[in-house]
Design a protein around this motif. Sequence first.
Motif, PDB file in Angstrom:
ATOM      1  N   GLY A 175      21.853  43.935  63.329  1.00  0.00           N
ATOM      2  CA  GLY A 175      20.840  43.377  64.219  1.00  0.00           C
ATOM      3  C   GLY A 175      19.849  44.405  64.723  1.00  0.00           C
ATOM      4  N   ALA A 176      20.203  45.688  64.626  1.00  0.00           N
ATOM      5  CA  ALA A 176      19.293  46.747  65.075  1.00  0.00           C
ATOM      6  C   ALA A 176      18.169  46.992  64.076  1.00  0.00           C
ATOM      7  N   VAL A 177      18.328  46.505  62.835  1.00  0.00           N
ATOM      8  CA  VAL A 177      17.325  46.805  61.804  1.00  0.00           C
ATOM      9  C   VAL A 177      16.769  45.564  61.118  1.00  0.00           C
ATOM     10  N   ILE A 178      17.373  44.383  61.351  1.00  0.00           N
ATOM     11  CA  ILE A 178      16.890  43.150  60.725  1.00  0.00           C
ATOM     12  C   ILE A 178      16.804  42.058  61.772  1.00  0.00           C
ATOM     13  N   THR A 179      16.221  40.921  61.404  1.00  0.00           N
ATOM     14  CA  THR A 179      16.064  39.810  62.343  1.00  0.00           C
ATOM     15  C   THR A 179      17.388  39.081  62.549  1.00  0.00           C
ATOM     16  N   LYS A 180      17.442  38.316  63.637  1.00  0.00           N
ATOM     17  CA  LYS A 180      18.642  37.516  63.902  1.00  0.00           C
ATOM     18  C   LYS A 180      18.854  36.476  62.812  1.00  0.00           C
ATOM     19  N   ALA A 181      17.750  35.959  62.276  1.00  0.00           N
ATOM     20  CA  ALA A 181      17.868  34.966  61.201  1.00  0.00           C
ATOM     21  C   ALA A 181      18.577  35.560  59.994  1.00  0.00           C
ATOM     22  N   THR A 182      18.255  36.812  59.653  1.00  0.00           N
ATOM     23  CA  THR A 182      18.898  37.460  58.513  1.00  0.00           C
ATOM     24  C   THR A 182      20.350  37.787  58.828  1.00  0.00           C
ATOM     25  N   VAL A 183      20.622  38.207  60.059  1.00  0.00           N
ATOM     26  CA  VAL A 183      22.016  38.450  60.466  1.00  0.00           C
ATOM     27  C   VAL A 183      22.828  37.173  60.293  1.00  0.00           C
ATOM     28  N   LYS A 184      22.246  36.052  60.706  1.00  0.00           N
ATOM     29  CA  LYS A 184      22.970  34.785  60.605  1.00  0.00           C
ATOM     30  C   LYS A 184      23.197  34.397  59.150  1.00  0.00           C
ATOM     31  N   ARG A 185      22.223  34.680  58.282  1.00  0.00           N
ATOM     32  CA  ARG A 185      22.424  34.406  56.855  1.00  0.00           C
ATOM     33  C   ARG A 185      23.554  35.270  56.292  1.00  0.00           C
ATOM     34  N   ASP A 186      23.610  36.540  56.742  1.00  0.00           N
ATOM     35  CA  ASP A 186      24.704  37.426  56.317  1.00  0.00           C
ATOM     36  C   ASP A 186      26.055  36.867  56.762  1.00  0.00           C
ATOM     37  N   LEU A 187      26.108  36.398  57.998  1.00  0.00           N
ATOM     38  CA  LEU A 187      27.360  35.852  58.525  1.00  0.00           C
ATOM     39  C   LEU A 187      27.766  34.581  57.781  1.00  0.00           C
ATOM     40  N   CYS A 188      26.793  33.759  57.405  1.00  0.00           N
ATOM     41  CA  CYS A 188      27.100  32.537  56.646  1.00  0.00           C
ATOM     42  C   CYS A 188      27.742  32.889  55.305  1.00  0.00           C
ATOM     43  N   ALA A 189      27.221  33.928  54.659  1.00  0.00           N
ATOM     44  CA  ALA A 189      27.789  34.361  53.379  1.00  0.00           C
ATOM     45  C   ALA A 189      29.223  34.848  53.559  1.00  0.00           C
ATOM     46  N   LEU A 190      29.438  35.699  54.559  1.00  0.00           N
ATOM     47  CA  LEU A 190      30.782  36.221  54.812  1.00  0.00           C
ATOM     48  C   LEU A 190      31.719  35.098  55.234  1.00  0.00           C
TER      49      LEU A 190
END
Length: 373
Positions: free
Chosen positions: A130-145
């Motif tokens: 979250g320090a280097v990307i948007t929250k939307a991208t963090v959430k996409r990462d979490l969806c994958a995991l």
Amino acid sequence: MAGRKPKAPPGTQWRGDVLYSEFQIKGKAYRVSLKTDDPAIAKAAVDKLKHQIKNEVHHGIAPPRMFIDVLAEWKTFMEGKPGDRWDGQVGRKTFTRYCVSLVQLAPFLEDKRLPEIDGKLIGRIVRERGAVITKATVKRDLCALSSVMNFCVAHEYRDANPVLPWLKTVKERRDPIVEPRDEDIALVIKRARGMWPQLVQAALKTGIREDALIRAKRDWVNHERKEITVTDKGNKVRVIDLKPMGGYQLFAGLPGFAGKPWLFWRTEDKRVRADSKREATVIGDQIEDPAACFRREIALVADWAEENGVKFRPFTFHHLRHKHAIVWLRQGGNIYELQQRLGHSSIKQTEEYLKYVTPDQQRENTHGERKTA
């Protein structure tokens, strides 16, 4: 570690700036890096490792699975049967996006066993990513995991999915809905090449997503009922009524290409690369990489507008979906029918469009009544 190194714990030794451990169990030697320069962490890690190996050697208790091994199983399962047609558990684009996210998460996960992937580690991922990307991208990462962890739970590799609480915690900021101007849409319809004018009008009249329109085939249109069946996000099948907004007239009038099934097809005569021995035209084939193609059409229209002193505000193809929803409500359309047209799983998502109509229109959209004078 700067300065003098502290004493290595029993059973460990320094190798450069990292602590290693060497030990034997039932005559077999083990030498592993503990991947730390902290003696306390190193001691806990080597004790845990010895315990796991002893359980496996003496009692036949297999150590917990490595994430990287489970990831390979998940990938095979999600891709489905190989063949010309995608047969995965999710759409091809969703699967590709999951894989991209999991590559980005590899530094956090590749050396971990499943029990080590807990809420604390997920929190670290959220903070550092979250320090280097948007929250939307963090959430996409979490969806994958989360998809991988759900696979583990289903196969009883672990008891619970530790990602789910964090998916609810990370709040994605949604950008305001952008409504393209009528004059901008009209200019694109006038100047876009190929079948893009028809694609733009189809999105305006139906709210169907770009990918679903590109995949649509001629025999998916039911001319008797004046409706079309499409496959949308996640390969979900939906039936769209084409009678509102003149949608059927547009779809019924689309030109077909002999021997090809597509409603919207490539019109350019682009040959196979020069070093190929095969001569083959692509006219009539499915449009490839439609998002990039539409961006090129918008760029060409923007260049023309600048050269001719015409005011033009570019928009994305997805903005046409927003436009359809807003026009539907302004014309008195029912919001629950709109939810079905757009394929929203929640009416709350559809209600976002109510902000773009008047209070009287909102009452009609939701209750079928207007305020009388």
